[in-house]
Design a protein around this motif. Structure first.
Motif: not given
Length: 311
Positions: A143-159
């Protein structure tokens, strides 16, 4: 004598953080391409083959193309993609997780940087499986939770973008996350772990948890034995800390977490010792990506492995 470095994908989050850690380092000089040359195959090929070290911060297919373009006999490559993480011809770039791994990295021509989630999982599980304190054939869950920076530009924009309203995002619901083979292979597990990743509204940071029902696990060691084994395995590491003090009341991942290249490990037991939560805390952009790449670079170059790191 300075060594030259070319970061392919230097404009992305991982590449930018690597460059930041290398800034001011007299041991290295960066080979830089002008913006109009970054996608020029001839210019890229020249940079790849002129460099002493290449760090690839690219999607898998682009990383494979870059490796194929690198024909120089002396260029050494660190790849931050998933492309080669279970390839036996590539040294796995997690110096601490297995005895002898640092030496393999030091002499390798090709090094595959670990994934962020696998760094937490393997940091906890691999030494304990190798020591015979937990079974290799157990059906582990992660079970893991991460900051959104690892998800790339699209995810960063969503957040971060206008109208962003995501507080918690669980994903990989098809149970086919690309990090799973890496976890299984490098922990020498008989079964792929069930991996449940999530992202929260924090730019960076990560908590990885592996719950263990010790009472049901054949020949498993006690919580104290697990903790002692991890502490012995990582003794003297400047990057990895095994916390042996009294269990904390909580572990927090802050929304404005500071950059870090550390890996902190915990073995937290129930009062009767029958259940354990293995917990790893790290920066997904630090020891989970850019910090690991710089550490591997230092090892390959014969330098202090912590140079440029934030510890």
């Amino acid at each position: 004598m300075t060594k030259s470095i070319f970061i392919d994908g230097a404009a992305g989050t991982t590449g930018l953080e690597i460059a930041d850690r290398l800034s001011g380092r007299a041991e290295f000089t960066l080979i830089l391409l002008d913006d109009d040359k970054r996608k020029d195959p001839a210019a890229k090929r020249e940079a790849l083959n002129d460099a002493d070290f290449v760090i690839l911060c690219l999607p898998d297919d682009a990383a494979k193309e870059a490796v194929a373009m690198t024909t120089s006999s002396y260029t050494r490559i660190i790849d931050a993609s998933t492309a080669y993480r279970i390839d036996p011809d590539w040294a796995y770039g997690f110096a601490e997780y297995r005895i002898g791994q640092r030496d393999r990295i030091a002499s390798a021509r090709w090094v595959s940087n670990p994934g962020c989630y696998p760094t937490g999982f393997l940091g906890l599980v691999a030494p304990l499986v190798a020591a015979g304190l937990i079974p290799a054939d157990w059906p582990y869950t992660v079970n893991a939770v991460s900051g959104y920076s690892g998800g790339g530009k699209a995810l960063i924009q969503r957040l971060e973008g206008e109208g962003a309203d995501i507080g918690f995002r669980t994903y990989s619901l098809d149970l086919a996350h690309k990090h799973v083979p890496e976890m299984q292979v490098h922990a020498s597990l008989a079964h792929a772990p069930i991996f449940a990743p999530a992202v929260v509204r924090a730019f960076r940071g990560m908590i990885v948890e592996v719950p263990l029902p010790l009472f049901a696990m054949p020949k498993a060691g006690s919580a104290d034995a697990l903790r002692a084994a991890l502490a012995a395995h990582y003794a003297g590491s400047p990057v990895v800390t095994v916390h042996t003090e009294a269990a904390p009341s909580e572990l927090l991942m802050h929304a404005d977490q500071a950059p870090s290249d550390r890996l902190d490990l915990y073995v937290l037991a129930s009062p009767d010792g029958a259940q354990v939560r293995l917990l790893a805390m790290l920066d997904n952009l630090g020891k989970g990506a850019s910090g690991a790449a710089v550490q591997n670079l230092n090892i390959m170059a014969g330098l202090d492995e912590t140079a440029g790191l934030r510890l």
